[in-house]
Each structure stands twice: as structure tokens, then as C-alpha cells.
Write a protein that holds these residues in place. Structure first.
Motif, PDB file in Angstrom:
ATOM      1  N   ARG A  69      47.126  36.973  36.936  1.00  0.00           N
ATOM      2  CA  ARG A  69      46.759  37.988  35.943  1.00  0.00           C
ATOM      3  C   ARG A  69      45.618  37.482  35.067  1.00  0.00           C
ATOM      4  O   ARG A  69      45.615  36.325  34.651  1.00  0.00           O
ATOM      5  CB  ARG A  69      47.962  38.331  35.055  1.00  0.00           C
ATOM      6  N   ARG A  97      48.724  37.448  42.727  1.00  0.00           N
ATOM      7  CA  ARG A  97      49.651  37.361  41.586  1.00  0.00           C
ATOM      8  C   ARG A  97      49.094  36.526  40.442  1.00  0.00           C
ATOM      9  O   ARG A  97      49.829  35.797  39.774  1.00  0.00           O
ATOM     10  CB  ARG A  97      51.014  36.814  42.028  1.00  0.00           C
ATOM     11  N   ALA A 131      54.192  35.351  37.636  1.00  0.00           N
ATOM     12  CA  ALA A 131      52.804  35.270  38.110  1.00  0.00           C
ATOM     13  C   ALA A 131      52.496  33.857  38.582  1.00  0.00           C
ATOM     14  O   ALA A 131      53.085  32.885  38.111  1.00  0.00           O
ATOM     15  CB  ALA A 131      51.854  35.652  36.982  1.00  0.00           C
ATOM     16  N   LYS A 160      48.024  32.737  34.786  1.00  0.00           N
ATOM     17  CA  LYS A 160      47.502  33.682  33.810  1.00  0.00           C
ATOM     18  C   LYS A 160      46.217  33.133  33.218  1.00  0.00           C
ATOM     19  O   LYS A 160      46.157  31.970  32.821  1.00  0.00           O
ATOM     20  CB  LYS A 160      48.506  33.890  32.663  1.00  0.00           C
ATOM     21  N   THR A 165      47.158  43.543  33.711  1.00  0.00           N
ATOM     22  CA  THR A 165      46.033  42.731  34.198  1.00  0.00           C
ATOM     23  C   THR A 165      44.751  43.555  34.136  1.00  0.00           C
ATOM     24  O   THR A 165      44.774  44.779  34.298  1.00  0.00           O
ATOM     25  CB  THR A 165      46.284  42.157  35.605  1.00  0.00           C
ATOM     26  N   ASP A 203      53.967  41.114  32.195  1.00  0.00           N
ATOM     27  CA  ASP A 203      53.734  40.845  33.622  1.00  0.00           C
ATOM     28  C   ASP A 203      52.992  41.953  34.367  1.00  0.00           C
ATOM     29  O   ASP A 203      52.365  41.678  35.387  1.00  0.00           O
ATOM     30  CB  ASP A 203      55.051  40.548  34.345  1.00  0.00           C
ATOM     31  N   ALA A 215      44.355  39.720  41.543  1.00  0.00           N
ATOM     32  CA  ALA A 215      45.665  40.382  41.417  1.00  0.00           C
ATOM     33  C   ALA A 215      46.519  40.265  42.684  1.00  0.00           C
ATOM     34  O   ALA A 215      47.727  40.006  42.592  1.00  0.00           O
ATOM     35  CB  ALA A 215      45.484  41.842  41.009  1.00  0.00           C
ATOM     36  N   ALA A 222      40.105  39.891  37.553  1.00  0.00           N
ATOM     37  CA  ALA A 222      41.435  40.519  37.577  1.00  0.00           C
ATOM     38  C   ALA A 222      41.631  41.290  38.878  1.00  0.00           C
ATOM     39  O   ALA A 222      42.681  41.199  39.529  1.00  0.00           O
ATOM     40  CB  ALA A 222      41.599  41.446  36.376  1.00  0.00           C
ATOM     41  N   ASN A 228      43.264  38.724  31.725  1.00  0.00           N
ATOM     42  CA  ASN A 228      43.087  39.677  30.634  1.00  0.00           C
ATOM     43  C   ASN A 228      42.156  39.085  29.584  1.00  0.00           C
ATOM     44  O   ASN A 228      41.869  37.883  29.608  1.00  0.00           O
ATOM     45  CB  ASN A 228      44.446  40.003  29.994  1.00  0.00           C
TER      46      ASN A 228
END
Ligand code: NDP
Length: 273
Positions: free
Chosen positions: A195, A193, A149, A152, A253, A250, A190, A186, A197
Motif C-alpha cells: 500500500r 499487497r 499488507a 506500507k 491505497t 488496510d 497494489a 500505488a 499513500n
């Protein structure tokens, strides 16, 4: 220590920033990210000594860490914090939006100042830090040697993003906001790339909620709300953060991981309904 198939720590070489890392969950998250191989910025607001103790702990274990003061709801301070991090380590790979506080009062007694401050720190702080991190992830893109990614983002929410909480309208509103902020980021990020959460802890033993577990009577009452019948430790959250920060997750998300011993499972219905 979590390892990859190459026997390297799972976050080797990655650069993380943890907001509110001078206490409780954030302090443990910072230490566990470092133990997994990341360099870690230990952000704090007032607790300079406690932040330095976290840095010292990480360094004593052979890791790299840097304490940076910034109020997460102040745009200029957030921008300066990211600039200082990039100056030291060039970029960022992992942001943990953890800083948060409570200012509790019954609705009819809640001041506008206390409403606003909780929204500012718990929600606007996550927006400002996520925006700064995302700008850098966009600019830099994926570095395949480090991660699949480009970046993150992990948002610390709460079971009170779904459980209403009388006497805590500002806090519950802020965490409900974090939930849709996280999902919207997210969805938007996305394709780049990135992510995003969330982790929603249940009751974790930290200074923020010490009144709820300090005495045996309070602890017994609290345990009635937890089907798994134990109060969580910051390490329970740290393990989830390391997983969400790593390539092991990976394809994840826009998810909220409830780390709560079942608190969101309507414990009142344990004995029928
Ligand atoms: P603590 O009170 O132990 O730690 C809070 C941290 O936030 C401290 O490091 C504090 O820094 C920092 N902070 C406060 N205001 C600011 C600010 N303006 N800018 C930057 N940092 C700030 O709380 P927890 O560890 O328990 O909570 C961490 C997160 O987890 C919060 O978002 C909380 O809502 C969430 N959470 C906690 C649960 C629990 O049971 N403990 C349950 C569910 C969610 P300093 O001390 O330097 O001022």
C-alpha cells in the motif's frame, strides 16, 4: 497508545524507516511509530545529535530505534542505509518518505542548483527509498502475524501538491511530482499487497517554516489561510501516519490525506465570492 483488539500496540513488531527524522515532523513521526510498537530507523542528513536525541527518547520510553545517516538523493547512501537496517532487523514493513527542504526564490532569480537540489531531495529521494523498500516487500511478501499488507509506503507531500506557490516553484514542482509518483507506485504495487499513500500537511509548526509563525503578526497572517484557525502540530501528522501504517487502513491505497485545517478549501471564499 493505539492498541489492536488483542491489546497489543497497533504496530507491534513492525520495522519502520523514517527519512528526515532528526527534526520537525519526521522526529515526531518516529516517536509516535515507536509508541505504537514499531522499531524505527531515524534517518538524518546533517543532524547527528538531533537524530540521536530522537533515538534516546524512543529508547527511554522502552522502544527500539537506530539512527542512520544517508542523503536520500544519493543512491549508494540509500542502498547502504537499507542494508544496515536489514542487518539489524532483517527487513522493513513501513517506509515514511519524509525528508524534504525548501530553497526559495522568485522564478527569475532561482538558480539551477537550487531548483535541482530541491527536486533531488524531495522527489528523487522518495523514488530511491521507495524502490529499495519495494524490492524488499516483493522479496519477502506478506507476513500475516505482522500485517495484512506486504509493506506500507507513506509519502510526505504538501498542500502545495495542489496549491500553486509563488516564489517556491522548485518546492511546488517537487510535491506535485510526489503526488503522481505516489499514485503510480500505488497502482503498480497494489497487486503485490503493497500500500502506498500520501499525507499532505498544511502549515505545521516546525523549523522549515518558522518565519511564517514565529511572530504574532506572521501567525495572524498565516491563520487567515486556515479555516480551522489553528496552526498544526507535528502530532497531527504523526497520528495520520500511524493510521496509514496500520491494518486499520488496510483497504486504503493511492490516497492523499490532506491534514491541513482546511487550507485546501479556498479560504479566500469564506466571505462569499
Ligand atoms: P524540517 O526542516 O524540520 O526537517 C527536515 C528533515 O529533512 C530533517 O530531518 C533533515 O535532516 C532532513 N533532510 C534534509 N535533507 C535531507 C537529505 N538530503 N537526506 C536525508 N534527510 C534530509 O522540516 P519539516 O519537519 O517541516 O518537514 C518534513 C516534511 O514535511 C518535508 O517533506 C516537508 O516538505 C513536509 N511538509 C512540511 C510542512 C510544514 O508546515 N512543516 C507542510 C507541508 C509539508 P538533517 O536535519 O539531519 O539535515
Amino acid at each position: 497508545m493505539l492498541m489492536t483488539h488483542t491489546s497489543e500496540p497497533i504496530l507491534q513488531g513492525q520495522r519502520a524507516l523514517v527519512t528526515g527524522a532528526s527534526s520537525g515532523i519526521g522526529a515526531t513521526v518516529a516517536k509516535m511509530l515507536a509508541a505504537a510498537g514499531a522499531k524505527v530507523v531515524v534517518n538524518y542528513a546533517g543532524g547527528a545529535d538531533r537524530a540521536q536525541a530522537v533515538v534516546d527518547h524512543i529508547q527511554a520510553a522502552g522502544g527500539e530505534a537506530l539512527a542512520i545517516r544517508a542523503n536520500v538523493h544519493r543512491e549508494d547512501e540509500v542502498e547502504a542505509m537499507f542494508a544496515q537496517m536489514f542487518e539489524a532487523w532483517d527487513s522493513i514493513d513501513i517506509l515514511v518518505n519524509n525528508a524534504g527542504l525548501q530553497k526559495d526564490a522568485p522564478l527569475v532569480e532561482m538558480s539551477l542548483a537550487d531548483w535541482q537540489h530541491v527536486l533531488d531531495v524531495n522527489l528523487t529521494g522518495q523514488f530511491l527509498c521507495s524502490r529499495a523498500a519495494a524490492r524488499e516487500f516483493f522479496h519477502r511478501g506478506v507476513v500475516p502475524e505482522l500485517s495484512r499488507a506486504a509493506g506500507k509506503i507513506i509519502c510526505m507531500s504538501s498542500v502545495h501538491d495542489v496549491i500553486p506557490w509563488a516564489g517556491h516553484a522548485n518546492y511546488a514542482a517537487s510535491k506535485g511530482g510526489v503526488s503522481l509518483l505516489m499514485k503510480t507506485m500505488a497502482q503498480e504495487l497494489a497487486p503485490h499487497r503493497i500500500r502506498v499513500n500520501a499525507i499532505s500537511p498544511g502549515a505545521i509548526k516546525t523549523p522549515i517554516n518558522s518565519a511564517a509563525w514565529m511572530t504574532p503578526e506572521a501567525e495572524a497572517e498565516l491563520l487567515k489561510l486556515i479555516p480551522y484557525r489553528r496552526i498544526g502540530d507535528p502530532e497531527d501528522i504523526g497520528r495520520a501516519v500511524v493510521w496509514l501504517a496500520s491494518d486499520a487502513s488496510d483497504y486504503v491505497t493511492g490516497a492523499t490525506l490532506y491534514v491541513d485545517g482546511g487550507m485546501t478549501l479556498y479560504p479566500g471564499f469564506e466571505q462569499g465570492g
